[in-house]
Structures are given as structure tokens and as C-alpha cells.
Design a protein around this motif. Structure first.
Motif, PDB file in Angstrom:
ATOM      1  N   LEU A 366     -44.059   3.099 -45.530  1.00 21.31           N
ATOM      2  CA  LEU A 366     -45.259   2.193 -45.801  1.00 21.31           C
ATOM      3  C   LEU A 366     -46.155   2.750 -47.086  1.00 21.31           C
ATOM      4  CD1 LEU A 366     -46.509   2.560 -42.224  1.00 21.31           C
ATOM      5  CD2 LEU A 366     -46.015   0.504 -43.290  1.00 21.31           C
ATOM      6  N   LYS A 367     -45.895   4.047 -47.297  1.00 22.81           N
ATOM      7  CA  LYS A 367     -46.606   4.672 -48.487  1.00 22.81           C
ATOM      8  C   LYS A 367     -45.828   4.091 -49.893  1.00 22.81           C
ATOM      9  CE  LYS A 367     -47.424   9.373 -50.601  1.00 22.81           C
ATOM     10  NZ  LYS A 367     -47.374  10.613 -50.351  1.00 22.81           N
ATOM     11  N   GLU A 368     -44.638   3.681 -49.837  1.00 23.57           N
ATOM     12  CA  GLU A 368     -43.927   3.329 -50.974  1.00 23.57           C
ATOM     13  C   GLU A 368     -43.820   1.756 -51.140  1.00 23.57           C
ATOM     14  OE1 GLU A 368     -40.071   5.093 -50.940  1.00 23.57           O
ATOM     15  OE2 GLU A 368     -40.711   7.124 -51.495  1.00 23.57           O
ATOM     16  N   GLY A 369     -44.536   1.152 -50.039  1.00 22.01           N
ATOM     17  CA  GLY A 369     -44.416  -0.195 -50.420  1.00 22.01           C
ATOM     18  C   GLY A 369     -45.647  -0.796 -51.063  1.00 22.01           C
ATOM     19  N   GLU A 370     -45.853  -2.171 -51.041  1.00 24.13           N
ATOM     20  CA  GLU A 370     -46.972  -2.623 -51.636  1.00 24.13           C
ATOM     21  C   GLU A 370     -47.482  -3.733 -50.868  1.00 24.13           C
ATOM     22  OE1 GLU A 370     -49.691  -3.257 -53.952  1.00 24.13           O
ATOM     23  OE2 GLU A 370     -47.944  -1.956 -54.750  1.00 24.13           O
ATOM     24  N   PRO A 371     -48.832  -3.534 -50.485  1.00 28.02           N
ATOM     25  CA  PRO A 371     -49.711  -2.308 -51.021  1.00 28.02           C
ATOM     26  C   PRO A 371     -49.288  -0.938 -50.204  1.00 28.02           C
ATOM     27  CG  PRO A 371     -50.927  -3.511 -49.460  1.00 28.02           C
ATOM     28  CD  PRO A 371     -49.495  -4.478 -49.701  1.00 28.02           C
ATOM     29  N   ARG A 372     -49.813  -0.013 -51.005  1.00 27.62           N
ATOM     30  CA  ARG A 372     -49.442   1.349 -50.388  1.00 27.62           C
ATOM     31  C   ARG A 372     -50.336   1.642 -49.259  1.00 27.62           C
ATOM     32  NH1 ARG A 372     -50.868   6.914 -53.841  1.00 27.62           N
ATOM     33  NH2 ARG A 372     -50.401   8.365 -51.960  1.00 27.62           N
ATOM     34  N   ILE A 373     -49.715   2.141 -48.113  1.00 30.53           N
ATOM     35  CA  ILE A 373     -50.548   2.142 -46.803  1.00 30.53           C
ATOM     36  C   ILE A 373     -50.431   3.498 -46.294  1.00 30.53           C
ATOM     37  CG2 ILE A 373     -50.642   1.728 -44.311  1.00 30.53           C
ATOM     38  CD1 ILE A 373     -49.760  -1.248 -45.132  1.00 30.53           C
ATOM     39  N   GLU A 374     -51.431   4.356 -46.124  1.00 28.49           N
ATOM     40  CA  GLU A 374     -51.236   5.699 -45.480  1.00 28.49           C
ATOM     41  C   GLU A 374     -51.700   5.473 -43.901  1.00 28.49           C
ATOM     42  OE1 GLU A 374     -50.244   8.576 -46.953  1.00 28.49           O
ATOM     43  OE2 GLU A 374     -50.197   7.911 -49.016  1.00 28.49           O
ATOM     44  N   VAL A 375     -50.967   6.242 -42.990  1.00 26.43           N
ATOM     45  CA  VAL A 375     -51.062   6.203 -41.650  1.00 26.43           C
ATOM     46  C   VAL A 375     -51.470   7.710 -41.178  1.00 26.43           C
ATOM     47  CG1 VAL A 375     -49.620   4.184 -41.019  1.00 26.43           C
ATOM     48  CG2 VAL A 375     -48.579   6.664 -41.112  1.00 26.43           C
ATOM     49  N   ARG A 376     -51.929   7.871 -40.076  1.00 28.35           N
ATOM     50  CA  ARG A 376     -52.258   9.021 -39.541  1.00 28.35           C
ATOM     51  C   ARG A 376     -51.342   9.951 -39.337  1.00 28.35           C
ATOM     52  NH1 ARG A 376     -56.565  10.903 -35.702  1.00 28.35           N
ATOM     53  NH2 ARG A 376     -55.752  12.172 -33.883  1.00 28.35           N
ATOM     54  N   PRO A 377     -51.775  11.488 -39.704  1.00 30.96           N
ATOM     55  CA  PRO A 377     -50.652  12.567 -39.567  1.00 30.96           C
ATOM     56  C   PRO A 377     -50.423  12.628 -38.393  1.00 30.96           C
ATOM     57  CG  PRO A 377     -52.312  13.170 -40.946  1.00 30.96           C
ATOM     58  CD  PRO A 377     -52.899  11.863 -40.475  1.00 30.96           C
ATOM     59  N   SER A 378     -49.001  12.954 -38.051  1.00 29.27           N
ATOM     60  CA  SER A 378     -48.732  13.357 -36.704  1.00 29.27           C
ATOM     61  C   SER A 378     -47.216  14.053 -36.742  1.00 29.27           C
ATOM     62  CB  SER A 378     -48.721  12.162 -35.634  1.00 29.27           C
ATOM     63  OG  SER A 378     -47.928  11.207 -36.154  1.00 29.27           O
ATOM     64  N   GLY A 379     -46.506  14.148 -35.494  1.00 29.73           N
ATOM     65  CA  GLY A 379     -45.133  14.980 -35.694  1.00 29.73           C
ATOM     66  C   GLY A 379     -44.206  14.167 -36.613  1.00 29.73           C
ATOM     67  N   ASP A 380     -43.709  14.648 -37.704  1.00 30.98           N
ATOM     68  CA  ASP A 380     -42.987  13.903 -38.531  1.00 30.98           C
ATOM     69  C   ASP A 380     -41.714  13.699 -38.037  1.00 30.98           C
ATOM     70  OD1 ASP A 380     -44.786  13.676 -40.689  1.00 30.98           O
ATOM     71  OD2 ASP A 380     -43.885  15.222 -41.731  1.00 30.98           O
ATOM     72  N   ASP A 381     -41.258  14.294 -37.181  1.00 30.03           N
ATOM     73  CA  ASP A 381     -39.699  14.169 -36.673  1.00 30.03           C
ATOM     74  C   ASP A 381     -39.817  13.251 -35.407  1.00 30.03           C
ATOM     75  OD1 ASP A 381     -38.293  15.448 -38.780  1.00 30.03           O
ATOM     76  OD2 ASP A 381     -38.816  17.390 -37.828  1.00 30.03           O
ATOM     77  N   GLU A 382     -40.830  12.786 -34.887  1.00 23.80           N
ATOM     78  CA  GLU A 382     -41.178  12.029 -33.750  1.00 23.80           C
ATOM     79  C   GLU A 382     -40.895  10.543 -33.794  1.00 23.80           C
ATOM     80  OE1 GLU A 382     -40.893  13.650 -30.808  1.00 23.80           O
ATOM     81  OE2 GLU A 382     -40.685  15.617 -31.662  1.00 23.80           O
TER      82      GLU A 382
END
Length: 415
Positions: A366-382
Motif C-alpha cells: 500500500l505504501k509503495e503503490g500509487e497513491p501512497r497509503i499509510e495504514v494503522r500500525p499493528s502486529g507486523d507479523d500478523e
């Protein structure tokens, strides 16, 4: 009378700042959303020249993601303020008086953020208004030097308190808190978002401090919405309350509020800018930030919060419907975080065997796509993705929904 029952007018709060014509013309929307031109999907020329890519904020009011967007009215007020010279002490006094009237609290000070509020509040409790003590901070010789905090309330921003030179004394339970109090205690500190973790809750914490004759301060930086939080903790009895100005209030990112007892607020002001040789001279608050936060606060109080909440719920429902039927998605639900960032969010869970993606994989695409989208931080490995909608600009929720579905389907499995 509650905040929601009050009718807040557009009073003139600084006659010499050149804001009369601006404030007289302000229009109050049913509920506020900043101009779409500031959204994450646009190609803002100022950022393009620097090679910085704007983003769609589906995460929330995180400082590292530039928190929130200023309402046009607040931005215009800041520009208007920038066109005149004023006395900063006079402006602080006038704005503080207006804010205290709006919120029904004893006194208020605009600061350079919630962390600055923590430092100034601590300095007020340690050095007070004594010029010699103010100059000596963080040298605490001859001053009270301890702050009592529950062990479960230690947090990354308590450095702002320790910067004054004090020692944080950890305790758990009422008995330990009472035993920790001594003639060295300058104040007690409560982290609002940690209330569920601590054995001593807000009201009892205030009672303990008051019984000992010690000031109590609460960090409620990200705890708006709901609107009633802005006066709730002062009414509960906390002597000092810290809020961020650039989060839910959508004021300037480098602004904050310190609310509380007048003598402590007056002392806090003396321990920082514009006064020289003070512990927080570096955390300067300009005329633009003072005016911008005040206007943002007035806008926030005028907002139709019920209508806005309904709008947020509709956006969450749209995002959840977008992933309905996606193979591997096992659950999609709406949730409201406890205390901080208290607004409707979307949570999407999937079977990692069917969808071999972790949260960090989805977030990266999502971050690297277009447009750039940032989502809520949570458990990265979940295999769980959490999405905030309350900082999205008009129609951005549709883009977020589409991109999440793309990433969770075969066409989005490869960057």
C-alpha cells in the motif's frame, strides 16, 4: 452545562493582531473536513520540488505521518496572524483566556505540543514562578525532585518530564503510591491511555494526590475525540491536563494545550518561551501557531460530532464491503480503539495459508503503490490490517478500499 450544549460565538480574541475581518467572515460547516486539495493523492508542488511523495493517511494522527491537516479557516487565520507584529505575552494571555472560556477550565496555555506541555507542567510544579529556580533547571538542588507514576504508566514520552531533572518514582496500587509520596514529591503523573492497565484509576489517583497536597498532571495527548475530554479531566480534579493541538483538534502540528489551575499555568508560561534562560525556551510557539490552534479549537467545538461519527462509520462500512468475498478473508469488522484515537476503524483478518501475506507485506505494498497509503500500525507479523478513516479526505476512503482489495487478491500479490 456541557460543551455540547454551549453556543460558542466568534468573539474577537486579539484586537491588535489584525484578525477582526477574518474571524468576522468565518463560516462554520455542519462538520469539518479540510480542503481536498491538501489530500494524500495530490501532487503538491512544494513536495514535488523536494522529491517527497504525499500520502493518504489511513493510519491516524501520528506525528511521523504529519498528524492532521489544517482546516482552511485555521490556515487562513495563521496567514492573517503572520502579517502583523504583536506582543507574544499579550497574545498568549488573550488566547489562553479565550480557550479557558470555551472549555470551562480555570486557565490555558498554548504550547509547542503535548510533550512541551508535559515539560512546562513539570517545571511549573518544580520551580514555580521563582526566577532563580527557573534559571537553574534542571539543577534541582533545594527543590522537590520526584514525580510519582504508576509502573504501568511509564511511556516513551515521559522523557519530557525527566528533562526537567526529576526522578520518576514507580509505584503500583494505592498503598505503594501513598508510601511513595514524600517532601521530595513535586507532582504525580498519569498517562490517560494506560488507565486500563493501572491498579489506581483516574478519580482515585486524583484523590490520593489531593489528599497529599501534591499537584497531579495527566497526559491526554491523543484523547480527542470525544469532545468532552477537553474539560472532563479538569473537572475530575487533575491540576494540569496535556493535549496535542495537531491531532484530533486539527490545529498546527507543532501546537499543544496545557489546561489547569491558574497559578500553575502562569508558572508554566514563565518556564518557557519567550522568556530567556528557561528550560523550554527552545520550544517556541509563534503567533501563527497560537492563533491557528485557537481557530481550530473553535471550529472543532462548533462541529456536528454526531454527523461526523456517522460519516466515519459509513466510510468504514464501505472499506469492509470492499473485501467481502475475497478468498482467505475470515473477518472484517468495525472497532473503536480504547481512549486514544477514539473513532471508528476497520479491521480485516485473513487466513495466512490462503493469503500468504503478513500485515507488514500488505502495508508495504500500500505504501509503495500509487497513491501512497499509510495504514494503522499493528502486529507486523500478523494477518491483520487496521485502517483509520478519521484523517481521510473526501472520497479517499474509496481509493483505500480499492487498493486494499487489489493487494488482497491475486492482482495485488506481486508489487
Amino acid at each position: 452545562m456541557s460543551l455540547s450544549d454551549k453556543k460558542f460565538g466568534r468573539r474577537i480574541f486579539v484586537r491588535d493582531a489584525g484578525l477582526l475581518s477574518l474571524l468576522a467572515q468565518l463560516g462554520w460547516p455542519r462538520f469539518l473536513k479540510a480542503s481536498p486539495s491538501g489530500g494524500g493523492g495530490g501532487n503538491s508542488s512544494v513536495y514535488a520540488r523536494l522529491g517527497v511523495r504525499p500520502l493518504i493517511n489511513a493510519a491516524g494522527t501520528y506525528t511521523a505521518l504529519s498528524a492532521s491537516l489544517l482546516p482552511p479557516e485555521a490556515a487562513n487565520a495563521m496567514h492573517e496572524a503572520s502579517r502583523s507584529y504583536v506582543s507574544i505575552p499579550e497574545l498568549h494571555s488573550a488566547a489562553g483566556k479565550r480557550i479557558s472560556e470555551l472549555l470551562g477550565v480555570e486557565a490555558a496555555l498554548v504550547t509547542a505540543g503535548a510533550a512541551a506541555s508535559l515539560t512546562l507542567g513539570t517545571a511549573a510544579c518544580v520551580a514555580g514562578k521563582d526566577p532563580e529556580k527557573i534559571k537553574r533547571l534542571p539543577d534541582l538542588q533545594g527543590m522537590k525532585s520526584e514525580v510519582i507514576i504508576q509502573k504501568t504508566h511509564r511511556f516513551g514520552y515521559d522523557h519530557a518530564v525527566r528533562a526537567v531533572g526529576v526522578k520518576l518514582v514507580e509505584a503500583e496500587g494505592r498503598d505503594e503510591l501513598e508510601r511513595a509520596l514524600s517532601d521530595r514529591t513535586a507532582m504525580t503523573l498519569f498517562l490517560n491511555s494506560a488507565d486500563p492497565k493501572g491498579q489506581v484509576k483516574r478519580a482515585e489517583f486524583v484523590e490520593i494526590a489531593r489528599k497529599a497536597g501534591v499537584p497531579s498532571m495527566i497526559d491526554a495527548a491523543a484523547d480527542v475525540p470525544p469532545v468532552q475530554r477537553l474539560s472532563e479531566y479538569n473537572k475530575l480534579g487533575f491540576d494540569l491536563v496535556c493535549f496535542s493541538g495537531g491531532k484530533g483538534l486539527q490545529g498546527p502540528q507543532c501546537s499543544g494545550l496545557l489546561l489547569g489551575k491558574k497559578d500553575l499555568i502562569d508558572a508554566a508560561f514563565l518556564n518557557g518561551s519567550p522568556h530567556a534562560d528557561t528550560i523550554l525556551r527552545g520550544a517556541k510557539v509563534g503567533k501563527e501557531e497560537i492563533v491557528g490552534l485557537l481557530v481550530a479549537l473553535e471550529l472543532y467545538l462548533q462541529r456536528d460530532h454526531k454527523a461526523q461519527w456517522k460519516d466515519w462509520e459509513q466510510q468504514v462500512e464501505y472499506i469492509l464491503k470492499a473485501v467481502h468475498g475475497v478468498p482467505g478473508v475470515t473477518k472484517s469488522e468495525m472497532f473503536v480503539p480504547d481512549i486514544a484515537n477514539e473513532s471508528p476503524h476497520a479491521r480485516i483478518t485473513w487466513d495466512i495459508k490462503t493469503l500468504p501475506l503478513k500485515r507488514k507485506d500488505v502495508a508495504k505494498r500500500l505504501k509503495e503503490g500509487e497513491p501512497r497509503i499509510e495504514v494503522r500500525p499493528s502486529g507486523d507479523d500478523e494477518p491483520v490490517l487496521e485502517v483509520a478513516v478519521w484523517m481521510l479526505q473526501p472520497k479517499e476512503y474509496r481509493i483505500v478500499a480499492r487498493r486494499i482489495r487489489e493487494v488482497l487478491t491475486s492482482q495485488g500479490l506481486h508489487p
